[in-house]
Design an enzyme around this catalytic site. Structure first.
Site, PDB file in Angstrom:
ATOM      1  N   TYR A 209     -57.813 -64.946  58.136  1.00 26.35           N
ATOM      2  CA  TYR A 209     -57.337 -66.314  58.349  1.00 26.35           C
ATOM      3  C   TYR A 209     -58.474 -67.334  58.294  1.00 26.35           C
ATOM      4  CZ  TYR A 209     -53.023 -64.079  60.011  1.00 26.35           C
ATOM      5  OH  TYR A 209     -51.877 -63.322  60.119  1.00 26.35           O
TER       6      TYR A 209
ATOM      7  N   LYS B 208     -57.249 -50.470  57.691  1.00 28.71           N
ATOM      8  CA  LYS B 208     -56.715 -49.980  56.412  1.00 28.71           C
ATOM      9  C   LYS B 208     -57.912 -49.413  55.651  1.00 28.71           C
ATOM     10  CE  LYS B 208     -53.198 -49.756  53.501  1.00 28.71           C
ATOM     11  NZ  LYS B 208     -52.162 -48.735  53.653  1.00 28.71           N
TER      12      LYS B 208
ATOM     13  N   ASP C 193     -50.177 -49.520  58.336  1.00 27.27           N
ATOM     14  CA  ASP C 193     -48.796 -49.235  57.912  1.00 27.27           C
ATOM     15  C   ASP C 193     -48.193 -48.130  58.779  1.00 27.27           C
ATOM     16  OD1 ASP C 193     -50.819 -47.786  56.698  1.00 27.27           O
ATOM     17  OD2 ASP C 193     -49.815 -47.567  54.770  1.00 27.27           O
TER      18      ASP C 193
ATOM     19  N   ASP D 291     -51.798 -59.733  64.535  1.00 29.13           N
ATOM     20  CA  ASP D 291     -50.755 -60.764  64.506  1.00 29.13           C
ATOM     21  C   ASP D 291     -49.395 -60.110  64.229  1.00 29.13           C
ATOM     22  OD1 ASP D 291     -49.401 -63.128  64.276  1.00 29.13           O
ATOM     23  OD2 ASP D 291     -50.367 -63.789  62.430  1.00 29.13           O
TER      24      ASP D 291
ATOM     25  N   ASP E 267     -46.204 -59.111  67.202  1.00 28.51           N
ATOM     26  CA  ASP E 267     -44.825 -59.616  67.157  1.00 28.51           C
ATOM     27  C   ASP E 267     -43.820 -58.466  67.084  1.00 28.51           C
ATOM     28  OD1 ASP E 267     -45.503 -62.226  67.396  1.00 28.51           O
ATOM     29  OD2 ASP E 267     -44.363 -62.910  65.659  1.00 28.51           O
TER      30      ASP E 267
END
Ligand code: NAD
Length: 357
Positions: free
Chosen positions: A142, A193, A225, A249, A253
């Site tokens: 980000y 990852k 994943d 992030d 959620d």
């Protein structure tokens, strides 16, 4: 008598209504444990725009930086939706986050026992889950440079961002995660990852280096994943989840949602100048002023402030236990009401929780 200075930002929408209940709870704690809480109530968001013409002022920021912790509610509403981006309520939130520069976002993911049937997952899958997600908040994709959208010589448009981490950024967030794990079930799952991304290779190396200083904590690594899948398959396998900005992030959620009580969860940004504590939900303008807002998220956020911002563990536990008992007794604001419960308004919910402390 121990004294603490707390910045209070009720903000917009239901913010002032739920903050009022949180402060009543704090006063009950002050009385029971002989503390003194001094409050600096300051404006942010729409109410600051209305009063001062901007979403946050330099004075407000200075006040917050002079206190021991910031208790925030929520900002935003239709009235201010058409202002330019840098004048909107959310700009005030971004500015205070920047001034505080808390790099560690802490999201406890807990199922309130009385709320298990609200999850979309089976009660036996989510029963008793108790996870803390430690997410890096000020770096990663980000913020990485270069970034942008360009037109290439052949006319093709290209959009790109850079996922980058410096070793010290990984080290400091890993230390936060390990110290949390030491006080809990002593297990960290670090998310990356590394099968594809170079930045994840560095992430793994640095987390492993930090691990040497915390031999009592078990560490394993999981691809993001797989982690997304494991969270719905068997969430109780997790204790502390450590993740970079984007992976944290998304997973936070997902994890909040499986509890069935997304609107009742707290979060914090720590590691910066002052700890900032806020509910996960927004300002709910659709129900503002009707005295039906659920104050539980703000109240458990206050517990989180006591624990992680002011080091008051027993006091935090007292609030959380009182919330559990209140829900067990069937008290519900309309958003979480089901047949057979006792329907209460915002103040009555506050009363019921205070009664249990
Ligand atoms: P929201 O979380 O405010 O509301 C979503 C839904 O949940 C609404 O139906 C609302 O009534 C309900 N809800 C939320 N909190 C509740 C509570 N405590 N009790 C009962 N019901 C509750 O999200 P939204 O509708 O997407 O956004 C509304 C405003 O809040 C927007 O202006 C948005 O920008 C802002 N917002 C602010 C923050 C923040 O300040 N951190 C976060 C998210 C959204």
């Amino acid at each position: 008598m121990p004294e603490f200075n707390i910045s209070v930002m009720p903000g917009d929408g239901i913010g002032p209504e739920i903050m009022e209940q949180a402060l009543r709870v704090l006063e009950k704690i002050a009385k029971k444990y002989s503390h003194k809480f001094n409050y600096e109530t300051v404006y942010i968001g729409g109410c600051s725009i209305d009063k001062f013409g901007k979403p946050i002022t330099a004075d407000t920021i200075a006040t917050v930086l002079s206190t021991d912790a910031l208790l925030f509610s929520a900002v935003g509403g239709e009235k201010w939706d058409n202002l330019p981006q840098n004048m909107r309520p959310e700009a005030g939130l971004l500015e205070i986050r920047k001034a505080i520069s808390g790099y560690a976002n802490i999201r406890p993911i807990k199922v309130f026992p009385a709320m298990e049937t609200f999850s979309t997952l089976k009660a036996e899958v989510i029963s008793g889950i108790d996870i803390v997600i430690v997410r890096e908040l000020v770096s990663g994709i980000y913020f990485g440079e270069p970034r942008g959208v360009v037109k290439l010589p052949d006319g093709v448009r290209k959009g790109f961002n850079t996922m980058s981490y410096k070793d010290y950024e990984i080290e400091r967030i890993a230390k936060v995660a390990f110290s949390f794990a030491q006080k809990r079930r002593k297990k960290i799952t670090s998310i990356d990852k590394a099968n594809v991304l170079d930045v994840s290779t560095l992430w793994r190396d640095v987390v492993s280096e930090v691990h040497k200083d915390y031999p009592d904590v078990a560490l394993d690594f999981m691809y993001v994943d797989n982690a997304a899948m494991q969270l719905v398959r068997n969430p109780s396998q997790f204790d502390v989840i450590l993740a970079g900005n984007i992976f944290g992030d998304i997973l936070s959620d997902e994890a909040s949602m499986i509890t069935g009580s997304l609107g009742m969860l707290p979060s914090a940004a720590i590691g910066g100048n002052v700890g900032m504590f806020e509910p996960v939900h927004g300002s709910a303008p659709d129900i503002a002023g009707k005295a039906i807002a659920n104050p539980v998220a703000q109240i458990v956020t206050t517990a989180m402030m006591l624990r992680y911002g002011l080091g008051l563990e027993a006091e935090a536990n007292a609030i959380e236990n009182a919330v559990d008992k209140t829900l067990e007794k069937g008290y519900r604001t309309p958003d979480i009401f089901k047949n057979g419960n006792k329907k209460v308004d915002t103040i009555q919910m506050g009363d019921a929780i205070i009664e249990e402390i």
